[in-house]
Design a protein around this motif. Structure first.
Motif, PDB file in Angstrom:
ATOM      1  N   LEU A 197       0.839  -1.204   0.000  1.00 49.07           N
ATOM      2  CA  LEU A 197       0.000   0.000   0.000  1.00 49.07           C
ATOM      3  C   LEU A 197       0.871   1.250   0.000  1.00 49.07           C
ATOM      4  O   LEU A 197       0.619   2.202  -0.759  1.00 49.07           O
ATOM      5  CB  LEU A 197      -0.921   0.003   1.216  1.00 49.07           C
ATOM      6  N   PHE A 198       1.911   1.253   0.837  1.00 50.35           N
ATOM      7  CA  PHE A 198       2.810   2.419   0.889  1.00 50.35           C
ATOM      8  C   PHE A 198       3.597   2.562  -0.407  1.00 50.35           C
ATOM      9  O   PHE A 198       3.703   3.654  -0.968  1.00 50.35           O
ATOM     10  CB  PHE A 198       3.786   2.273   2.060  1.00 50.35           C
ATOM     11  N   THR A 199       4.165   1.467  -0.891  1.00 54.54           N
ATOM     12  CA  THR A 199       4.991   1.514  -2.098  1.00 54.54           C
ATOM     13  C   THR A 199       4.172   1.963  -3.299  1.00 54.54           C
ATOM     14  O   THR A 199       4.611   2.820  -4.083  1.00 54.54           O
ATOM     15  CB  THR A 199       5.633   0.143  -2.364  1.00 54.54           C
ATOM     16  N   LYS A 200       2.985   1.403  -3.417  1.00 55.99           N
ATOM     17  CA  LYS A 200       2.102   1.770  -4.540  1.00 55.99           C
ATOM     18  C   LYS A 200       1.762   3.264  -4.489  1.00 55.99           C
ATOM     19  O   LYS A 200       1.820   3.961  -5.511  1.00 55.99           O
ATOM     20  CB  LYS A 200       0.821   0.931  -4.494  1.00 55.99           C
ATOM     21  N   GLY A 201       1.397   3.740  -3.300  1.00 62.38           N
ATOM     22  CA  GLY A 201       1.047   5.151  -3.160  1.00 62.38           C
ATOM     23  C   GLY A 201       2.208   6.071  -3.500  1.00 62.38           C
ATOM     24  O   GLY A 201       2.044   7.069  -4.213  1.00 62.38           O
ATOM     25  N   ILE A 202       3.400   5.740  -3.015  1.00 61.99           N
ATOM     26  CA  ILE A 202       4.572   6.582  -3.272  1.00 61.99           C
ATOM     27  C   ILE A 202       4.917   6.585  -4.757  1.00 61.99           C
ATOM     28  O   ILE A 202       5.174   7.638  -5.353  1.00 61.99           O
ATOM     29  CB  ILE A 202       5.770   6.105  -2.432  1.00 61.99           C
ATOM     30  N   ILE A 241      -0.417   8.409   1.254  1.00 61.41           N
ATOM     31  CA  ILE A 241      -0.551   7.139   1.981  1.00 61.41           C
ATOM     32  C   ILE A 241      -1.116   7.430   3.365  1.00 61.41           C
ATOM     33  O   ILE A 241      -0.829   8.462   3.972  1.00 61.41           O
ATOM     34  CB  ILE A 241       0.805   6.406   2.086  1.00 61.41           C
ATOM     35  N   ASN A 242      -1.943   6.519   3.866  1.00 62.08           N
ATOM     36  CA  ASN A 242      -2.576   6.691   5.166  1.00 62.08           C
ATOM     37  C   ASN A 242      -1.640   6.229   6.279  1.00 62.08           C
ATOM     38  O   ASN A 242      -1.198   5.080   6.284  1.00 62.08           O
ATOM     39  CB  ASN A 242      -3.881   5.902   5.235  1.00 62.08           C
ATOM     40  N   ILE A 243      -1.355   7.112   7.203  1.00 61.48           N
ATOM     41  CA  ILE A 243      -0.517   6.814   8.359  1.00 61.48           C
ATOM     42  C   ILE A 243      -1.406   6.829   9.599  1.00 61.48           C
ATOM     43  O   ILE A 243      -1.865   7.887  10.038  1.00 61.48           O
ATOM     44  CB  ILE A 243       0.620   7.851   8.521  1.00 61.48           C
ATOM     45  N   MET A 260       7.072   5.331  11.086  1.00 66.28           N
ATOM     46  CA  MET A 260       7.654   6.372  10.238  1.00 66.28           C
ATOM     47  C   MET A 260       9.032   5.965   9.707  1.00 66.28           C
ATOM     48  O   MET A 260       9.417   6.350   8.597  1.00 66.28           O
ATOM     49  CB  MET A 260       7.750   7.694  11.014  1.00 66.28           C
ATOM     50  N   ASP A 261       9.773   5.172  10.474  1.00 61.49           N
ATOM     51  CA  ASP A 261      11.064   4.671   9.981  1.00 61.49           C
ATOM     52  C   ASP A 261      10.860   3.635   8.878  1.00 61.49           C
ATOM     53  O   ASP A 261      11.665   3.547   7.942  1.00 61.49           O
ATOM     54  CB  ASP A 261      11.856   4.049  11.134  1.00 61.49           C
ATOM     55  N   PHE A 262       9.793   2.861   9.004  1.00 68.52           N
ATOM     56  CA  PHE A 262       9.457   1.878   7.969  1.00 68.52           C
ATOM     57  C   PHE A 262       9.126   2.598   6.659  1.00 68.52           C
ATOM     58  O   PHE A 262       9.611   2.211   5.585  1.00 68.52           O
ATOM     59  CB  PHE A 262       8.277   1.027   8.440  1.00 68.52           C
ATOM     60  N   VAL A 263       8.314   3.646   6.761  1.00 68.19           N
ATOM     61  CA  VAL A 263       7.975   4.437   5.571  1.00 68.19           C
ATOM     62  C   VAL A 263       9.240   5.044   4.967  1.00 68.19           C
ATOM     63  O   VAL A 263       9.424   5.039   3.746  1.00 68.19           O
ATOM     64  CB  VAL A 263       6.957   5.542   5.934  1.00 68.19           C
ATOM     65  N   GLN A 264      10.130   5.553   5.821  1.00 67.78           N
ATOM     66  CA  GLN A 264      11.363   6.157   5.317  1.00 67.78           C
ATOM     67  C   GLN A 264      12.240   5.139   4.593  1.00 67.78           C
ATOM     68  O   GLN A 264      12.888   5.470   3.590  1.00 67.78           O
ATOM     69  CB  GLN A 264      12.147   6.804   6.461  1.00 67.78           C
ATOM     70  N   ALA A 265      12.259   3.903   5.087  1.00 60.29           N
ATOM     71  CA  ALA A 265      13.038   2.859   4.412  1.00 60.29           C
ATOM     72  C   ALA A 265      12.508   2.626   2.998  1.00 60.29           C
ATOM     73  O   ALA A 265      13.288   2.424   2.053  1.00 60.29           O
ATOM     74  CB  ALA A 265      12.997   1.566   5.218  1.00 60.29           C
ATOM     75  N   ILE A 266      11.179   2.658   2.840  1.00 60.16           N
ATOM     76  CA  ILE A 266      10.584   2.503   1.505  1.00 60.16           C
ATOM     77  C   ILE A 266      10.904   3.719   0.639  1.00 60.16           C
ATOM     78  O   ILE A 266      11.250   3.592  -0.546  1.00 60.16           O
ATOM     79  CB  ILE A 266       9.062   2.290   1.607  1.00 60.16           C
ATOM     80  N   GLU A 267      10.804   4.913   1.240  1.00 62.44           N
ATOM     81  CA  GLU A 267      11.157   6.132   0.505  1.00 62.44           C
ATOM     82  C   GLU A 267      12.608   6.071   0.012  1.00 62.44           C
ATOM     83  O   GLU A 267      12.902   6.423  -1.140  1.00 62.44           O
ATOM     84  CB  GLU A 267      10.967   7.354   1.407  1.00 62.44           C
ATOM     85  N   ALA A 305       7.144  10.264   0.292  1.00 60.48           N
ATOM     86  CA  ALA A 305       5.707   9.997   0.355  1.00 60.48           C
ATOM     87  C   ALA A 305       4.929  11.237   0.784  1.00 60.48           C
ATOM     88  O   ALA A 305       5.401  12.022   1.613  1.00 60.48           O
ATOM     89  CB  ALA A 305       5.431   8.867   1.344  1.00 60.48           C
ATOM     90  N   GLU A 306       3.743  11.398   0.218  1.00 65.83           N
ATOM     91  CA  GLU A 306       2.777  12.361   0.740  1.00 65.83           C
ATOM     92  C   GLU A 306       1.962  11.623   1.794  1.00 65.83           C
ATOM     93  O   GLU A 306       1.360  10.582   1.500  1.00 65.83           O
ATOM     94  CB  GLU A 306       1.868  12.875  -0.373  1.00 65.83           C
ATOM     95  N   LYS A 307       1.946  12.130   3.012  1.00 70.88           N
ATOM     96  CA  LYS A 307       1.385  11.387   4.139  1.00 70.88           C
ATOM     97  C   LYS A 307       0.064  11.978   4.601  1.00 70.88           C
ATOM     98  O   LYS A 307      -0.053  13.187   4.814  1.00 70.88           O
ATOM     99  CB  LYS A 307       2.393  11.348   5.292  1.00 70.88           C
ATOM    100  N   ASN A 308      -0.906  11.089   4.773  1.00 68.76           N
ATOM    101  CA  ASN A 308      -2.228  11.454   5.278  1.00 68.76           C
ATOM    102  C   ASN A 308      -2.340  10.922   6.705  1.00 68.76           C
ATOM    103  O   ASN A 308      -2.583   9.743   6.911  1.00 68.76           O
ATOM    104  CB  ASN A 308      -3.306  10.853   4.374  1.00 68.76           C
TER     105      ASN A 308
END
Length: 335
Positions: free
Chosen positions: A195-200, A206-208, A270-277, A284-287
């Motif tokens: 979900l995060f990867t697709k959104g980015i 992406i929904n946080i 948030m660190d998980f999201v950053q690893a994907i970024e 990522a644009e975060k919601n």
């Protein structure tokens, strides 16, 4: 060995089946191929297994009592690994009946098949969700888990209770595995990594949840597979130390065992999201959103029992795991 793997077209089921096949086992895989998520992904996973001569597949639903009875009557399995289930915490709020059909009725059919055909060892997927409202971390198998916060979690705890009853009544050796947030190549598209990867990738927000104040014991798929294989090879025995006055939920006077399989290293969301970024080279644009019903803010696995009994402790870093996952995502989804 001849091994039945249920949910063989699933994320963990396909990876585990392939590992068994690579070491020379004969694998009978079943899956109902439902449309909870894209069937094309399940079909792609199955294609990877069908190249092995020692693999046979049957489209079959666990809740099909007659079909399951015939499966066990026509085969003598050395091991059964039950991974088929209706998964997802949030979906259990939308469609609770699916969880009873698959996770309760279906699991009973597995237990009955193992009982009547005297299967030497049943291994089944439980979930870290069973820890529910527990606050003490790391989560240990010796902790009481009587306060689930979702029907999915309740169905998985029910599996552990049902397995114990059959271990006690029929001396059926059973081992339950509490998986902690599994991720990696070929993962489910309803889970955070895709979900995060697709959104980015698509430039969509992406929904946080819980405004990012969450952490998970993310566990890489290869570590899960290695743990399951080692546990499958180790048939549980009755514990001579078990005391009904101070009952240990993870073992018993009968051949019953429960293990956590997690990375024992919680990662902030948030660190998980950053690893994907970092892996994608894109921000990522975060919601930011509130906590969702049925979710818990934090998970962390105590895996000392797993390490002691089978000599294995998951250790793949989040950076290595995410890099491998993103490389697969780019290849599979052609981005």
């Amino acid at each position: 060995m001849k091994i039945l793997v249920t949910g063989a077209a699933g994320f963990i089921g396909q990876a585990l089946s392939e590992a068994f096949l690579k070491r020379g086992d004969h694998v009978v895989g079943i899956d109902n191929m439902n449309d909870y998520y894209a069937v094309t992904l399940k079909e792609s996973r199955l294609e990877r297994l069908k190249k092995y001569d020692q693999f046979e597949f049957h489209k079959l639903d666990l809740a099909d009592r007659a079909g399951m009875e015939a499966l066990f009557q026509n085969n003598q399995f050395d091991r059964v690994v039950n991974l088929a289930a209706q998964a997802g915490v949030r979906y259990s709020i939308e469609n609770p009946h699916a969880y009873i059909d698959s996770n309760i009725v279906g699991f009973l059919n597995i237990l009955e098949g193992c009982r009547h055909s005297k299967v030497p060892h049943l291994v089944y997927a439980s979930s870290s969700s069973v820890f529910g409202a527990n606050k003490e971390q790391p989560f240990s198998e010796t902790h009481n888990v009587d306060h689930p916060v979702s029907l999915y979690a309740a169905s998985k705890k029910s599996n552990e209770l049902m397995a114990h009853a059959y271990s006690s009544l029929y001396k059926l050796p059973t081992t339950g595995l509490r998986f902690f947030t599994v991720y990696g190549p070929w993962g489910r598209p309803d889970m955070a990594p895709i979900l995060f990867t697709k959104g980015i990738v698509e430039g969509q927000p992406i929904n946080i949840f819980n405004n990012g104040d969450m952490e998970r014991d993310f566990t890489y798929i290869d570590d899960i597979v290695e743990g399951v294989i080692r546990v499958t090879d180790k048939i549980p025995a009755a514990s001579e130390q078990w005391d009904g006055h101070q009952p240990d939920p993870s073992s018993s006077y009968c051949p019953y065992k429960v293990y956590n399989i997690g990375n024992n290293t919680p990662v902030r969301l948030m660190d998980f999201v950053q690893a994907i970024e970092n892996a994608l080279g894109k921000t990522a644009e975060k919601n930011m959103m509130p906590m969702q019903p049925g979710d818990v803010p934090s998970t962390c696995a105590d895996v000392s029992s797993l390490e002691r009994d089978v000599g294995f402790k998951p250790a793949t870093s989040i950076e290595d795991g995410i890099n491998k996952f993103v490389a697969w995502y780019r290849d599979y989804y052609k981005v």
